[in-house]
Design a protein around this motif. Structure first.
Motif, mmCIF file in Angstrom:
data_model
loop_
_atom_site.group_PDB
_atom_site.id
_atom_site.type_symbol
_atom_site.label_atom_id
_atom_site.label_comp_id
_atom_site.label_asym_id
_atom_site.label_seq_id
_atom_site.Cartn_x
_atom_site.Cartn_y
_atom_site.Cartn_z
ATOM 1 N N PHE A 1 0.836 -1.197 0.000
ATOM 2 C CA PHE A 1 0.000 0.000 0.000
ATOM 3 C C PHE A 1 0.877 1.255 0.000
ATOM 4 O O PHE A 1 0.595 2.226 -0.703
ATOM 5 N N ALA A 2 1.955 1.242 0.772
ATOM 6 C CA ALA A 2 2.867 2.385 0.814
ATOM 7 C C ALA A 2 3.468 2.644 -0.570
ATOM 8 O O ALA A 2 3.603 3.792 -0.999
ATOM 9 N N VAL A 3 3.802 1.590 -1.295
ATOM 10 C CA VAL A 3 4.406 1.721 -2.628
ATOM 11 C C VAL A 3 3.377 2.207 -3.650
ATOM 12 O O VAL A 3 3.673 3.021 -4.512
ATOM 13 N N TRP A 4 2.143 1.695 -3.565
ATOM 14 C CA TRP A 4 1.106 1.964 -4.564
ATOM 15 C C TRP A 4 0.131 3.055 -4.106
ATOM 16 O O TRP A 4 -0.925 3.236 -4.704
ATOM 17 N N SER A 5 0.440 3.808 -3.058
ATOM 18 C CA SER A 5 -0.537 4.711 -2.441
ATOM 19 C C SER A 5 -1.030 5.823 -3.370
ATOM 20 O O SER A 5 -2.108 6.357 -3.140
ATOM 21 N N HIS A 6 -0.287 6.183 -4.392
ATOM 22 C CA HIS A 6 -0.710 7.273 -5.277
ATOM 23 C C HIS A 6 -1.249 6.755 -6.606
ATOM 24 O O HIS A 6 -1.283 7.486 -7.588
ATOM 25 N N THR A 7 -1.637 5.496 -6.621
ATOM 26 C CA THR A 7 -2.109 4.917 -7.877
ATOM 27 C C THR A 7 -3.512 4.349 -7.736
ATOM 28 O O THR A 7 -3.974 4.013 -6.656
ATOM 29 N N ARG A 8 -4.167 4.258 -8.864
ATOM 30 C CA ARG A 8 -5.427 3.539 -8.988
ATOM 31 C C ARG A 8 -5.046 2.171 -9.554
ATOM 32 O O ARG A 8 -4.341 2.085 -10.559
#
Length: 125
Positions: free
Chosen positions: A86-93
């Motif tokens: 989640f930390a890695v993908w937090s700015h993605t849809r």
């Protein structure tokens, strides 16, 4: 409201392609309620695993990112992600798609000769 209105609802964090929704309907008919878990341990974190609901134990190290409403499924399909992912993908849809090939051995779609795959887009695009 349009998606640029800061008072509007936030953009969906997870969405399904038509092919992914169709596969989920078939898997739901065969296995009952479903769930996804996205970890960082497989395929650079791009292959979410699909399980019968409750078969994968989630805990404090996981985040419930979405409850996916799939037409033809009686209940939402929860989409969990490991906190580190989640930390890695937090700015993605995250966009759940289906591609040919074998995925994770424990994921329900494995016998179908296809696998779920995550595609991503920056939030707000």
């Amino acid at each position: 409201m349009d998606s640029t209105d800061p008072t509007g609802p936030p953009p969906a964090r997870v969405e399904l392609t038509h092919a992914a929704a169709e596969l989920l309907r078939r898997l739901r008919a065969e296995h009952g309620p479903l769930m996804f878990h996205q970890s960082g341990g497989c395929c650079d974190g791009s292959a979410p695993m699909c399980f019968p609901a409750g078969e994968f134990r989630t805990g404090d190290s996981d985040v419930l990112l979405a409850e996916l409403n799939v037409e033809g499924c009686r209940e939402p399909v929860p989409f969990w992600i490991s906190r580190s992912q989640f930390a890695v993908w937090s700015h993605t849809r995250l966009i759940v798609d289906v591609v040919p090939g074998r995925g994770g051995g424990f994921s329900l779609e494995a016998p179908e000769g296809v696998r779920f795959l995550i595609r991503s887009r920056l939030v707000g695009t």
